[in-house]
Design an enzyme around this catalytic site. Structure first.
Site, PDB file in Angstrom:
ATOM      1  N   ASP A  33       8.797 117.231  37.983  1.00 44.07           N
ATOM      2  CA  ASP A  33       8.200 118.246  37.123  1.00 44.07           C
ATOM      3  C   ASP A  33       9.196 118.685  36.058  1.00 44.07           C
ATOM      4  O   ASP A  33      10.416 118.581  36.241  1.00 44.07           O
ATOM      5  CB  ASP A  33       7.794 119.474  37.940  1.00 44.07           C
ATOM      6  CG  ASP A  33       6.686 119.182  38.937  1.00 44.07           C
ATOM      7  OD1 ASP A  33       5.978 118.183  38.739  1.00 44.07           O
ATOM      8  OD2 ASP A  33       6.543 119.958  39.896  1.00 44.07           O
ATOM      9  N   LYS A  34       8.679 119.210  34.963  1.00 38.81           N
ATOM     10  CA  LYS A  34       9.520 119.674  33.857  1.00 38.81           C
ATOM     11  C   LYS A  34      10.643 120.584  34.345  1.00 38.81           C
ATOM     12  O   LYS A  34      11.813 120.423  33.967  1.00 38.81           O
ATOM     13  CB  LYS A  34       8.664 120.414  32.828  1.00 38.81           C
ATOM     14  CG  LYS A  34       9.456 121.075  31.712  1.00 38.81           C
ATOM     15  CD  LYS A  34       8.560 121.861  30.777  1.00 38.81           C
ATOM     16  CE  LYS A  34       9.365 122.585  29.708  1.00 38.81           C
ATOM     17  NZ  LYS A  34       8.494 123.388  28.804  1.00 38.81           N
TER      18      LYS A  34
END
Length: 340
Positions: A166-167
């Site tokens: 995830d970011k």
């Protein structure tokens, strides 16, 4: 126009698309083409006709043009992909640059490469770096940075990316540099032979057994399509998911937890921790509380191990905790031992 047989056109999952990045229009000059629907395509979907009529460009690029109103018939634009075309119809398509088509370009991002050889690289991804271009993040992604390191990756699907973080999750990722290595790594990932371990922090004391396994399917949240959720597969679509948890340190303020993936579903650790009523610090999407010391979800991929896809040699990597993670542990007097 010559169009392939409809039977030759197959729907392909976006992340498994075997199309290389070269097939995406990156430097296109605006051009209007006329497409006449042949008899054999009568009754077929509009998007299938476009893919066959303009085969030199990727399906996703043509879909973007369709959404942007660059495809028209008798002046009508913004038409649905599922619209059925008729033999002899005259369609116009304006081939032009889109944000998506401009995304697949090399950028100098100063990536932290902890290992590399002819066939692969291991990257230590910082929090805040998006892995793959998507709406809202068409540049400045890990993929752009990989292309900046090696333009030959344009020939590989997703520039060699075989898994994602995830970011706002930091830590280790393996990416391929050759097609042979990519195919082998994808097979290892599917066979669960690539071992990934994370550390996470929740803002509550752990209760019950110090080791727990969560074996709950994950799918799109029926009440909020922007989130994932634990789902009942008899009622909702989703995939099986299993995570092993072990407490590393805890007190009244919170718990530091070792997380070991057995499967790799979207937001898996975050959703499974939330299912235990122990959402991650900073993970407001899944019920966690914001914290000044940790302005993102407290999740870091610190261990990665796998067999080299070509030589078979055992490889193992470790990533130090980022500064924000260290600050949170220090503030809460939680102890971390990489071997625990």
């Amino acid at each position: 126009m010559i169009i392939s047989s409809p039977s030759e056109l197959e729907d392909i999952d976006e992340f498994q698309d075997e199309t290389s990045l070269e097939a995406v229009a990156t430097d296109i000059v605006s051009e209007v083409r006329e497409l006449l629907v042949p008899a054999e395509f009568h009754g077929q979907r509009l998007d299938r006709m476009l893919v066959a009529g303009v085969p030199e460009f990727s399906r996703s690029y043509l879909q973007q043009l369709l959404e942007d109103g660059a495809v028209s018939r008798e002046g009508s634009t913004h038409l649905k992909a599922a619209l059925k075309v008729k033999a002899g119809e005259r369609w116009l398509i304006e081939l032009r640059a889109t944000p998506q088509s401009q995304a697949f370009k090399p950028e100098n991002l100063n990536l932290n490469v902890v290992y590399e050889d002819t066939h692969l690289r291991v990257i230590d991804k910082p929090a805040g770096l998006v892995v793959h271009p998507a709406p809202g993040n068409w540049s400045g992604t890990l993929m752009n940075g990989l292309l900046g390191l090696d333009s030959s990756l344009m020939a590989l699907p997703r520039a060699g990316i075989v898994h994602r973080l995830d970011k706002d999750t930091s830590g280790l990722m393996v990416v391929a540099r050759t097609r042979m290595a990519m195919d082998a790594l994808v097979k290892q990932m599917a066979a669960r032979e690539i071992k990934r371990q994370y550390v996470a922090v929740c803002d509550k004391p752990w209760t019950g057994s110090q080791q727990k396994t969560v074996d709950l399917a994950i799918g799109r949240d029926p009440a909020n399509r922007l989130r994932m959720a634990v789902v009942d597969l008899t009622k909702n679509s989703g995939k099986t998911a299993k995570t092993h948890f072990r407490v590393m340190s805890q007190n009244d303020q919170g718990s530091l937890v070792r997380c070991i993936l057995e499967t790799g579903r979207t937001h898996q650790i975050r959703v499974h921790m939330a299912s235990l009523k122990l959402p991650l610090v900073g993970d407001v999407q899944y019920g966690g509380l914001s914290n000044a010391a940790m302005p993102r979800q407290a999740l870091h991929a610190d261990h990665l191990s796998f067999s080299h896809p070509i030589s078979g040699k055992a490889l193992s990597f470790y990533s130090d905790l980022p500064k924000d993670f260290q600050s949170l542990l220090q503030a809460w007097s939680l102890s971390y031992n990489e071997k625990s």
